[in-house]
Scaffold this motif. Structure first.
Motif, PDB file in Angstrom:
ATOM      1  N   SER A 171      73.173  36.572  57.679  1.00 22.69           N
ATOM      2  CA  SER A 171      73.639  35.840  56.511  1.00 22.69           C
ATOM      3  C   SER A 171      73.059  36.485  55.256  1.00 22.69           C
ATOM      4  O   SER A 171      71.858  36.712  55.166  1.00 22.69           O
ATOM      5  CB  SER A 171      73.187  34.391  56.644  1.00 22.69           C
ATOM      6  OG  SER A 171      73.220  33.769  55.394  1.00 22.69           O
ATOM      7  N   CYS A 172      73.924  36.831  54.300  1.00 19.50           N
ATOM      8  CA  CYS A 172      73.466  37.510  53.089  1.00 19.50           C
ATOM      9  C   CYS A 172      72.762  36.517  52.160  1.00 19.50           C
ATOM     10  O   CYS A 172      73.316  35.474  51.856  1.00 19.50           O
ATOM     11  CB  CYS A 172      74.639  38.153  52.368  1.00 19.50           C
ATOM     12  SG  CYS A 172      74.173  38.779  50.740  1.00 19.50           S
ATOM     13  N   PRO A 173      71.530  36.857  51.718  1.00 24.42           N
ATOM     14  CA  PRO A 173      70.815  35.954  50.812  1.00 24.42           C
ATOM     15  C   PRO A 173      71.501  35.842  49.443  1.00 24.42           C
ATOM     16  O   PRO A 173      71.274  34.891  48.711  1.00 24.42           O
ATOM     17  CB  PRO A 173      69.449  36.615  50.646  1.00 24.42           C
ATOM     18  CG  PRO A 173      69.396  37.717  51.642  1.00 24.42           C
ATOM     19  CD  PRO A 173      70.790  38.089  51.998  1.00 24.42           C
ATOM     20  N   GLY A 174      72.351  36.825  49.126  1.00 20.81           N
ATOM     21  CA  GLY A 174      73.019  36.812  47.828  1.00 20.81           C
ATOM     22  C   GLY A 174      74.257  35.936  47.813  1.00 20.81           C
ATOM     23  O   GLY A 174      74.453  35.115  46.918  1.00 20.81           O
ATOM     24  N   CYS A 175      75.144  36.096  48.836  1.00 21.09           N
ATOM     25  CA  CYS A 175      76.424  35.374  48.816  1.00 21.09           C
ATOM     26  C   CYS A 175      76.584  34.442  50.026  1.00 21.09           C
ATOM     27  O   CYS A 175      77.612  33.790  50.169  1.00 21.09           O
ATOM     28  CB  CYS A 175      77.575  36.377  48.766  1.00 21.09           C
ATOM     29  SG  CYS A 175      77.698  37.433  50.225  1.00 21.09           S
ATOM     30  N   GLN A 176      75.572  34.408  50.889  1.00 23.66           N
ATOM     31  CA  GLN A 176      75.567  33.530  52.072  1.00 23.66           C
ATOM     32  C   GLN A 176      76.650  33.872  53.103  1.00 23.66           C
ATOM     33  O   GLN A 176      76.808  33.164  54.086  1.00 23.66           O
ATOM     34  CB  GLN A 176      75.702  32.037  51.667  1.00 23.66           C
ATOM     35  CG  GLN A 176      74.371  31.368  51.344  1.00 23.66           C
ATOM     36  CD  GLN A 176      73.839  31.754  49.971  1.00 23.66           C
ATOM     37  OE1 GLN A 176      74.578  31.763  48.997  1.00 23.66           O
ATOM     38  NE2 GLN A 176      72.565  32.107  49.889  1.00 23.66           N
ATOM     39  N   VAL A 189      72.524  47.176  51.677  1.00 27.99           N
ATOM     40  CA  VAL A 189      73.129  46.504  50.516  1.00 27.99           C
ATOM     41  C   VAL A 189      74.365  45.752  51.012  1.00 27.99           C
ATOM     42  O   VAL A 189      75.165  46.299  51.769  1.00 27.99           O
ATOM     43  CB  VAL A 189      73.518  47.522  49.421  1.00 27.99           C
ATOM     44  CG1 VAL A 189      74.256  46.834  48.276  1.00 27.99           C
ATOM     45  CG2 VAL A 189      72.285  48.245  48.894  1.00 27.99           C
ATOM     46  N   CYS A 190      74.518  44.492  50.590  1.00 30.00           N
ATOM     47  CA  CYS A 190      75.622  43.664  51.067  1.00 30.00           C
ATOM     48  C   CYS A 190      76.971  44.248  50.640  1.00 30.00           C
ATOM     49  O   CYS A 190      77.189  44.491  49.450  1.00 30.00           O
ATOM     50  CB  CYS A 190      75.474  42.245  50.520  1.00 30.00           C
ATOM     51  SG  CYS A 190      76.878  41.188  50.937  1.00 30.00           S
ATOM     52  N   PRO A 191      77.887  44.474  51.601  1.00 26.78           N
ATOM     53  CA  PRO A 191      79.203  45.039  51.251  1.00 26.78           C
ATOM     54  C   PRO A 191      80.069  44.051  50.460  1.00 26.78           C
ATOM     55  O   PRO A 191      81.018  44.460  49.800  1.00 26.78           O
ATOM     56  CB  PRO A 191      79.845  45.355  52.601  1.00 26.78           C
ATOM     57  CG  PRO A 191      79.047  44.651  53.625  1.00 26.78           C
ATOM     58  CD  PRO A 191      77.723  44.289  53.040  1.00 26.78           C
ATOM     59  N   GLU A 192      79.717  42.754  50.520  1.00 25.06           N
ATOM     60  CA  GLU A 192      80.516  41.743  49.808  1.00 25.06           C
ATOM     61  C   GLU A 192      80.056  41.580  48.352  1.00 25.06           C
ATOM     62  O   GLU A 192      80.873  41.571  47.444  1.00 25.06           O
ATOM     63  CB  GLU A 192      80.400  40.384  50.523  1.00 25.06           C
ATOM     64  CG  GLU A 192      80.960  40.364  51.932  1.00 25.06           C
ATOM     65  CD  GLU A 192      82.474  40.525  51.974  1.00 25.06           C
ATOM     66  OE1 GLU A 192      83.126  40.058  51.040  1.00 25.06           O
ATOM     67  OE2 GLU A 192      82.975  41.132  52.940  1.00 25.06           O
ATOM     68  N   CYS A 193      78.733  41.416  48.157  1.00 23.88           N
ATOM     69  CA  CYS A 193      78.259  41.035  46.809  1.00 23.88           C
ATOM     70  C   CYS A 193      77.274  42.040  46.222  1.00 23.88           C
ATOM     71  O   CYS A 193      76.770  41.832  45.119  1.00 23.88           O
ATOM     72  CB  CYS A 193      77.618  39.660  46.850  1.00 23.88           C
ATOM     73  SG  CYS A 193      76.007  39.645  47.666  1.00 23.88           S
ATOM     74  N   ASP A 194      76.953  43.110  46.958  1.00 23.95           N
ATOM     75  CA  ASP A 194      76.049  44.144  46.457  1.00 23.95           C
ATOM     76  C   ASP A 194      74.586  43.687  46.367  1.00 23.95           C
ATOM     77  O   ASP A 194      73.770  44.344  45.745  1.00 23.95           O
ATOM     78  CB  ASP A 194      76.512  44.617  45.065  1.00 23.95           C
ATOM     79  CG  ASP A 194      76.478  46.136  44.980  1.00 23.95           C
ATOM     80  OD1 ASP A 194      76.657  46.784  46.027  1.00 23.95           O
ATOM     81  OD2 ASP A 194      76.269  46.662  43.875  1.00 23.95           O
ATOM     82  N   TYR A 195      74.281  42.558  46.988  1.00 26.30           N
ATOM     83  CA  TYR A 195      72.885  42.110  47.008  1.00 26.30           C
ATOM     84  C   TYR A 195      72.039  43.132  47.775  1.00 26.30           C
ATOM     85  O   TYR A 195      72.430  43.606  48.836  1.00 26.30           O
ATOM     86  CB  TYR A 195      72.781  40.735  47.675  1.00 26.30           C
ATOM     87  CG  TYR A 195      71.394  40.146  47.639  1.00 26.30           C
ATOM     88  CD1 TYR A 195      70.977  39.367  46.568  1.00 26.30           C
ATOM     89  CD2 TYR A 195      70.497  40.388  48.680  1.00 26.30           C
ATOM     90  CE1 TYR A 195      69.694  38.834  46.531  1.00 26.30           C
ATOM     91  CE2 TYR A 195      69.210  39.862  48.649  1.00 26.30           C
ATOM     92  CZ  TYR A 195      68.822  39.083  47.571  1.00 26.30           C
ATOM     93  OH  TYR A 195      67.555  38.564  47.545  1.00 26.30           O
ATOM     94  N   HIS A 196      70.881  43.498  47.210  1.00 27.57           N
ATOM     95  CA  HIS A 196      69.988  44.468  47.860  1.00 27.57           C
ATOM     96  C   HIS A 196      69.028  43.741  48.790  1.00 27.57           C
ATOM     97  O   HIS A 196      68.155  43.013  48.340  1.00 27.57           O
ATOM     98  CB  HIS A 196      69.219  45.263  46.798  1.00 27.57           C
ATOM     99  CG  HIS A 196      70.050  46.300  46.110  1.00 27.57           C
ATOM    100  ND1 HIS A 196      71.308  46.049  45.627  1.00 27.57           N
ATOM    101  CD2 HIS A 196      69.804  47.610  45.846  1.00 27.57           C
ATOM    102  CE1 HIS A 196      71.796  47.156  45.083  1.00 27.57           C
ATOM    103  NE2 HIS A 196      70.911  48.120  45.195  1.00 27.57           N
TER     104      HIS A 196
HETATM  105 ZN   LIG Z   1      76.247  39.277  49.887  1.00 26.25          ZN
END
Ligand SMILES: [Zn+2]
Length: 276
Positions: free
Chosen positions: A22-27, A41-48
């Motif tokens: 689960s991405c901490p940036g976009c869940q 790096v998240c492919p959806e929201c670019d969260y590092h």
């Molecule tokens: Zn994300």
């Protein structure tokens, strides 16, 4: 110790990951391999996402060029400190869990064929806090960079600041590493400090903020005391995005926000630009 706002929450550090995360940036549920291909790096929201120190070495240095320095230094427990468990037991557990001997790895390697002195702290090891070994490894790194006239790169991932389990011995590392950096600066060295999520406390208040050039990864939490502590102290609402890379760039505390995929090139470019 600092608290992180909800948005910055990361998965448990050092725990083996499943196929999905689960991405901490976009869940969103992200296929782990897909994120790994993009250097975490998240492919959806670019969260590092959090990246272990050993992976940082692979991401930033030329393949097979890294040689560790002072790998033989080991933390001790001079205060016989006990909180929820004895510090000496905590050290053993952290070493086993992370595969590190302490929260910093230092050494030399090449970045696009330029030799550098390189250090990285890992937030998975007691929050990446600076105890005697982290301080000593970094100080010796800076001293060798001075002797050998090497550009110095330190990537910080330290949420814990000074390591409370070592008390004053931990606090004095701030002065020690800062003194070595002043001497390095006098000798004309170039120090590029890279701040990643999180960089807080005594680490932010010493070497991490002393770069000639300070880079930060996008949306990293960077500051001294955590937002909750500050809010409770000054009793004022904190501005939007307080203590993020973007906020600090706007206020002149950092020089540039660099995407992880561009970090290596950007460091090499800066070394060339500065003629080092
Ligand atoms: Zn994300």
């Amino acid at each position: 110790m600092t608290s992180t706002p909800h948005k910055m929450k990361r998965p448990k550090r050092g725990v083996p990951e499943g196929l999905w995360q689960s991405c901490p940036g976009c869940q969103a549920a992200i296929y782990r391999q897909e994120a790994d291909k993009r250097l975490g790096v998240c492919p959806e929201c670019d969260y590092h996402w959090y990246v272990p120190a050993k992976d940082r070495i692979v991401q930033v240095l030329d393949e097979g060029t890294f040689e560790p320095w002072d790998d033989d230094l080991r933390p001790t427990d001079p205060l016989e400190f006990v909180d929820r468990k004895a510090y000496k037991d905590r050290l053993v557990a952290e070493q086993k869990r992370t595969g590190l001997t302490d929260a910093a790895i230092t050494g030399t390697g090449m970045i696009r064929a330029r030799r550098v002195a390189f250090g990285v702290t890992d937030s998975a090891f007691i929050m990446g806090s600076m105890g005697s070994v982290v301080g000593e490894r970094l100080t010796r790194l800076v001293e060798r960079a001075t002797e050998q006239q090497l550009p110095l790169i330190i990537i910080s991932g330290s949420g814990g600041g000074a390591r409370m389990h070592e008390g004053i011995l931990s606090l004095m590392q701030m002065a020690k590493v800062s003194t070595a950096l002043a001497q390095y600066d006098d000798s004309g060295g170039l120090f590029i400090s890279v701040l990643t999520n999180p960089t807080m406390g005594g680490v932010a208040a010493s070497f991490a903020s002393l770069g000639d050039v300070v880079f930060a990864e996008p949306k990293a939490l960077i500051g001294f005391a955590g937002p909750r502590t500050i809010k409770a102290t000054i009793r004022l609402e904190l501005p939007e995005g307080f203590q993020t890379s973007e906020f600090l760039l706007e206020h002149g505390f950092i020089d540039r926000i660099v995407h992880r995929a561009k970090l290596k090139s950007e460091i090499a470019r800066t070394i060339d630009y500065c003629g080092k």
